[in-house]
Design an enzyme around this catalytic site. Structure first.
Site, short mmCIF file in Angstrom:
data_model
loop_
_atom_site.label_atom_id
_atom_site.label_comp_id
_atom_site.label_asym_id
_atom_site.label_seq_id
_atom_site.Cartn_x
_atom_site.Cartn_y
_atom_site.Cartn_z
N ASP A 168 -27.61 26.98 -10.21
CA ASP A 168 -27.81 25.55 -9.95
C ASP A 168 -28.13 24.88 -11.29
O ASP A 168 -28.96 25.36 -12.06
CB ASP A 168 -28.97 25.35 -8.96
CG ASP A 168 -29.02 23.94 -8.42
OD1 ASP A 168 -28.94 23.77 -7.19
OD2 ASP A 168 -29.15 22.98 -9.23
N GLU B 296 -27.08 16.54 -0.92
CA GLU B 296 -26.46 16.00 -2.13
C GLU B 296 -24.95 16.30 -2.20
O GLU B 296 -24.16 15.42 -2.50
CB GLU B 296 -27.17 16.57 -3.36
CG GLU B 296 -26.73 15.97 -4.68
CD GLU B 296 -27.39 16.66 -5.88
OE1 GLU B 296 -28.56 17.09 -5.78
OE2 GLU B 296 -26.71 16.76 -6.92
N HIS C 15 -23.41 25.38 1.42
CA HIS C 15 -23.96 26.29 0.40
C HIS C 15 -25.37 26.71 0.80
O HIS C 15 -26.05 26.01 1.54
CB HIS C 15 -23.99 25.63 -0.98
CG HIS C 15 -24.72 24.32 -1.04
ND1 HIS C 15 -24.15 23.14 -0.63
CD2 HIS C 15 -25.98 24.01 -1.44
CE1 HIS C 15 -25.02 22.15 -0.79
NE2 HIS C 15 -26.15 22.65 -1.26
P1 5GP Z 1 -28.04 19.90 -1.74
O1 5GP Z 1 -26.65 19.41 -1.43
O2 5GP Z 1 -28.32 21.26 -1.18
O3 5GP Z 1 -29.09 18.89 -1.37
O4 5GP Z 1 -28.14 20.01 -3.33
C1 5GP Z 1 -27.02 20.35 -4.11
C2 5GP Z 1 -27.48 21.22 -5.27
O5 5GP Z 1 -26.34 21.36 -6.11
C3 5GP Z 1 -28.61 20.62 -6.13
O6 5GP Z 1 -29.64 21.58 -6.27
C4 5GP Z 1 -27.93 20.30 -7.46
O7 5GP Z 1 -28.76 20.54 -8.57
C5 5GP Z 1 -26.73 21.22 -7.46
N1 5GP Z 1 -25.58 20.67 -8.16
C6 5GP Z 1 -25.03 19.45 -7.98
N2 5GP Z 1 -23.97 19.28 -8.80
C7 5GP Z 1 -23.85 20.43 -9.49
C8 5GP Z 1 -22.94 20.86 -10.51
O8 5GP Z 1 -22.02 20.16 -10.92
N3 5GP Z 1 -23.12 22.10 -11.00
C9 5GP Z 1 -24.12 22.92 -10.56
N4 5GP Z 1 -24.22 24.14 -11.12
N5 5GP Z 1 -25.01 22.55 -9.61
C10 5GP Z 1 -24.87 21.31 -9.09
#
Ligand code: 5GP
Length: 132
Positions: A29, A88, A93
């Protein structure tokens, strides 16, 4: 729906990759709760985890376990936790997070800052620890 995660899977944008197979992709992440925070995603672009077909859902958790065991070998921690958020990025995932305190599971807490070199080194170490 295609998201930034599809671009990561297709190598159109870079990631600190740990492992992949035909169906899943694991990478660090970019904004970690704790060092070693990893995302495991199915390659199929399905938004919600619980909308995955039965087989992909079960296999995702099996693959995530393999990655979690590698993280635990490399990152000093009490245990590896698993969280599902998805607010987000609308591509299913699971978050694997090395836990030393309850705060490491708190997504609203300040994030860990890591340099690109640290990300690369850590991703490589975890990758080497993944059992085939
Ligand atoms: P969620 O959708 O579970 O709320 O959060 C999405 C997660 O993906 C977050 O922890 C964020 O830091 C991570 N994330 C978002 N965009 C990217 C990216 O482009 N690359 C990586 N490695 N992680 C990402």
């Amino acid at each position: 729906m295609e998201t930034i995660f599809t671009k990561i899977i297709n190598q159109e944008i870079p990631s600190y990759k740990i492992a992949e197979n035909d169906s899943f992709y694991a990478f660090l992440d970019i904004n970690p709760n704790a060092k070693g925070h990893t995302l495991v995603i199915p390659k199929k672009p399905i938004d919600k985890l619980f909308d995955l077909d039965e087989e992909t859902y079960a296999d995702l958790f099996s693959y995530a376990r393999k990655i979690a065991q590698a993280i635990e070998k490399v990152v000093p921690c009490n245990r590896v936790g698993l969280s599902v958020i998805g607010l987000e990025v609308p591509h299913a995932h699971v978050h694997l997070i090395p836990l030393n305190s309850m705060n490491d599971a708190n997504f609203a807490a300040p994030k860990e800052k890591m340099t690109s070199e640290e990300f690369i080194t850590l991703a490589n170490k975890i990758a080497e620890a993944v059992e085939n």
